[in-house]
Design an enzyme around this catalytic site. Structure first.
Site, PDB file in Angstrom:
ATOM      1  N   SER A 159     -14.073  -5.685 -18.224  1.00 24.94           N
ATOM      2  CA  SER A 159     -13.290  -6.124 -19.377  1.00 24.94           C
ATOM      3  C   SER A 159     -12.764  -4.918 -20.150  1.00 24.94           C
ATOM      4  O   SER A 159     -13.535  -4.108 -20.667  1.00 24.94           O
ATOM      5  CB  SER A 159     -14.147  -6.986 -20.309  1.00 24.94           C
ATOM      6  OG  SER A 159     -13.552  -7.052 -21.588  1.00 24.94           O
ATOM      7  N   GLN A 161     -11.307  -5.111 -22.960  1.00 25.44           N
ATOM      8  CA  GLN A 161     -11.600  -5.286 -24.384  1.00 25.44           C
ATOM      9  C   GLN A 161     -12.973  -4.719 -24.715  1.00 25.44           C
ATOM     10  O   GLN A 161     -13.154  -4.065 -25.747  1.00 25.44           O
ATOM     11  CB  GLN A 161     -11.528  -6.766 -24.760  1.00 25.44           C
ATOM     12  CG  GLN A 161     -10.108  -7.314 -24.724  1.00 25.44           C
ATOM     13  CD  GLN A 161     -10.026  -8.785 -25.065  1.00 25.44           C
ATOM     14  OE1 GLN A 161     -11.043  -9.448 -25.254  1.00 25.44           O
ATOM     15  NE2 GLN A 161      -8.816  -9.305 -25.132  1.00 25.44           N
ATOM     16  N   ASP A 311      -4.170 -11.725 -16.526  1.00 19.66           N
ATOM     17  CA  ASP A 311      -3.321 -12.538 -17.407  1.00 19.66           C
ATOM     18  C   ASP A 311      -2.169 -13.203 -16.647  1.00 19.66           C
ATOM     19  O   ASP A 311      -1.474 -14.064 -17.193  1.00 19.66           O
ATOM     20  CB  ASP A 311      -2.761 -11.672 -18.539  1.00 19.66           C
ATOM     21  CG  ASP A 311      -3.855 -11.252 -19.519  1.00 19.66           C
ATOM     22  OD1 ASP A 311      -4.921 -11.894 -19.521  1.00 19.66           O
ATOM     23  OD2 ASP A 311      -3.648 -10.288 -20.266  1.00 19.66           O
TER      24      ASP A 311
HETATM   25  C1  S3P Z   1      -6.832  -7.229 -22.870  1.00 14.73           C
HETATM   26  C2  S3P Z   1      -7.776  -7.305 -21.889  1.00 14.73           C
HETATM   27  C3  S3P Z   1      -7.980  -8.514 -21.067  1.00 14.73           C
HETATM   28  C4  S3P Z   1      -6.763  -9.429 -21.126  1.00 14.73           C
HETATM   29  C5  S3P Z   1      -6.291  -9.653 -22.531  1.00 14.73           C
HETATM   30  C6  S3P Z   1      -5.887  -8.329 -23.151  1.00 14.73           C
HETATM   31  C7  S3P Z   1      -6.728  -5.994 -23.657  1.00 14.73           C
HETATM   32  O1  S3P Z   1      -9.102  -9.226 -21.572  1.00 14.73           O
HETATM   33  O2  S3P Z   1      -7.076 -10.675 -20.535  1.00 14.73           O
HETATM   34  O3  S3P Z   1      -5.186 -10.521 -22.567  1.00 14.73           O
HETATM   35  O4  S3P Z   1      -5.743  -5.812 -24.400  1.00 14.73           O
HETATM   36  O5  S3P Z   1      -7.650  -5.165 -23.558  1.00 14.73           O
HETATM   37  P1  S3P Z   1     -10.625  -8.921 -21.084  1.00 14.73           P
HETATM   38  O6  S3P Z   1     -10.994  -7.564 -21.558  1.00 14.73           O
HETATM   39  O7  S3P Z   1     -11.444  -9.995 -21.743  1.00 14.73           O
HETATM   40  O8  S3P Z   1     -10.592  -9.034 -19.589  1.00 14.73           O
END
Ligand code: S3P
Length: 428
Positions: A159, A161, A311
């Site tokens: 992830s 995020q 996404d």
């Molecule tokens: C994102 C990371 C992804 C993605 C989200 C945006 C980001 O999520 O699905 O739309 O900006 O870091 P995850 O980290 O939960 O996979």
């Protein structure tokens, strides 16, 4: 009556990059200015949260000017910070708030309050923050920040995020912080940190930030959002005679999974790379319809490829239903904890449109060459479900409608006008 897409289409600024630039500009010394900043509701949530923390932010259409407060200049907000529908706002901001010498509350809408936060709480606690969460795993979060210490952290899920949350917290940590990923994820935070003057070391699967220095302000244009472009790219691959060009798009390799995958299976897509801006590659993509591409045997998306296209899976599923051999999606259980349970929503809506699809715990099996029938689509307020099934409606017989078309504003307020502009009708 046939439909096709043509012309030059401009995409809004990348949402992931816009969040990161706003947050780092808030912590920098000096004034940062960004052109083509994402006009999404998600990025508006980030701007509002930063303003509530005392950061002067001015916006004129898609130009955003942020007066940095320095690493220790944020002020406590007077109320809970509201991230709306935006997981990126909540998870990345939590990393910054963990390093502040005051207490903060962070929350979001009903969808965001259902999404797992244990994945950021665990590493932030290891770094020294005190965090309370609803039921231990969900927003609202209460964060008592303070001086942090660097950690070595292996992510339990791939992830960006969570990785970014820890890297942002490392800006307030004593010692070195290292994050190890199970599979590569988007690296916008690493690139943005370097642009703002922070030394970052990256190897294959790990990222390291040493005891950080001050951040300096940055100027530049945010590249167009490839995840927004994906809906038009797939539409052009599905509608005979289509030919579209998308200039100024972000071409970061950790986001190009969709393009590379489509090209490797015979889609007619050309990529022209230009100069990088603030460490982010930018260029134009041209997509043309090619009937032979749709004749593909069964295709599969699985394994380490999944985080790179995470996404784009709603629109890839729509494409899969039109490929001769169909599409198998595996190793994508993360889709169940996005803005909606995207596995369930995609399966349900494809079935409503008369497609044959079998739901799996970590994905789905989509039969090929399906004749879709227009239907009423339940979006569950999920912007990517709304946009993917709008494109499905273009290849379906009969009328397709959405229960909540306005939810596209979460990432792409101009989605429908951009589509109308590119769409033309013929009698062939
Ligand atoms: C994102 C990371 C992804 C993605 C989200 C945006 C980001 O999520 O699905 O739309 O900006 O870091 P995850 O980290 O939960 O996979």
């Amino acid at each position: 009556m046939s439909r096709r897409l043509s012309g030059t289409l401009y995409m809004p600024g990348d949402k992931s990059i816009s969040h990161r630039y706003a947050m780092l500009a808030a912590l920098a010394e000096g004034v940062s200015t960004f052109e083509n900043f994402s006009d999404s509701e998600d990025c508006a949530a980030t701007r509002r949260c930063l303003a509530a923390l005392g950061v002067p932010i001015a916006q004129d259409q898609t130009r955003v000017v942020i007066k940095g407060c320095g690493r220790n200049g944020l002020r406590p907000a007077t109320a809970a910070l509201y991230a709306g529908n935006s997981g990126t706002t909540l998870r990345l901001l939590a990393g910054i708030l963990a390093g502040q010498r005051f207490e903060s509350a962070l929350t979001g809408d009903a969808s965001l309050q259902r999404r797992p936060m244990g994945r950021i709480i665990e590493p932030l606690r290891q770094m020294g923050a005190e965090i309370e969460a609803d039921g231990g795993n969900c927003a609202p979060l209460r964060i008592r920040g303070g001086p942090l210490k660097g950690i070595d952290y292996t992510l339990p899920v791939a992830s960006a995020q969570v990785k970014s949350c820890v890297l942002l917290a490392s800006l307030f940590a004593e010692g070195t912080t290292r994050v190890i990923e199970p599979a590569p994820t988007r690296d916008h935070t690493e690139r943005a940190l370097e642009s703002f003057g922070i030394e970052v070391a990256c190897r294959d699967r790990w990222v390291e930030v040493k005891r950080p220095a001050a951040l300096h302000a940055v100027q530049g244009r945010v590249p167009g959002d490839l995840s927004s472009a994906a809906f038009f790219m797939v539409a052009a691959l599905l509608l005979p005679g289509s030919d579209i060009t998308l200039p100024g798009l972000g071409l970061n390799p950790t986001r190009l999974g969709l393009v590379r995958w489509l090209q490797s299976h015979g889609a007619r897509i050309e990529v022209e790379t230009g100069a990088a801006v603030n460490g982010e590659p930018v260029g134009a993509i041209r997509v043309r319809y090619r009937r032979e591409f749709l004749e593909a045997d069964t295709l599969t998306i699985c394994g380490d490829h999944v985080p790179n296209v995470i996404d784009e899976i709603p629109i890839l599923a729509v494409l899969g239903s039109q490929l001769r051999g169909g599409l198998i999606i595996r190793d994508a259980a993360e889709l169940r904890v996005k803005e909606s349970d995207r596995i369930a929503r995609i399966v349900e809506n494809l079935q409503t449109m008369s497609a044959m699809v079998v739901e799996q715990p970590d994905g789905m099996i989509i039969s090929g060459a399906q004749a879709l029938h227009g239907a009423r689509i339940a979006t569950f307020g999920d912007h990517r479900i709304a946009m993917a099934f709008t494109i499905a409606g273009l290849v379906a017989q009969g009328v397709t409608s959405l229960d909540d078309p306005a939810c596209v504003r979460v990432s792409f307020p101009d989605f429908f006008t951009t589509l109308e502009h590119a769409l033309s009708f013929g009698n062939d």
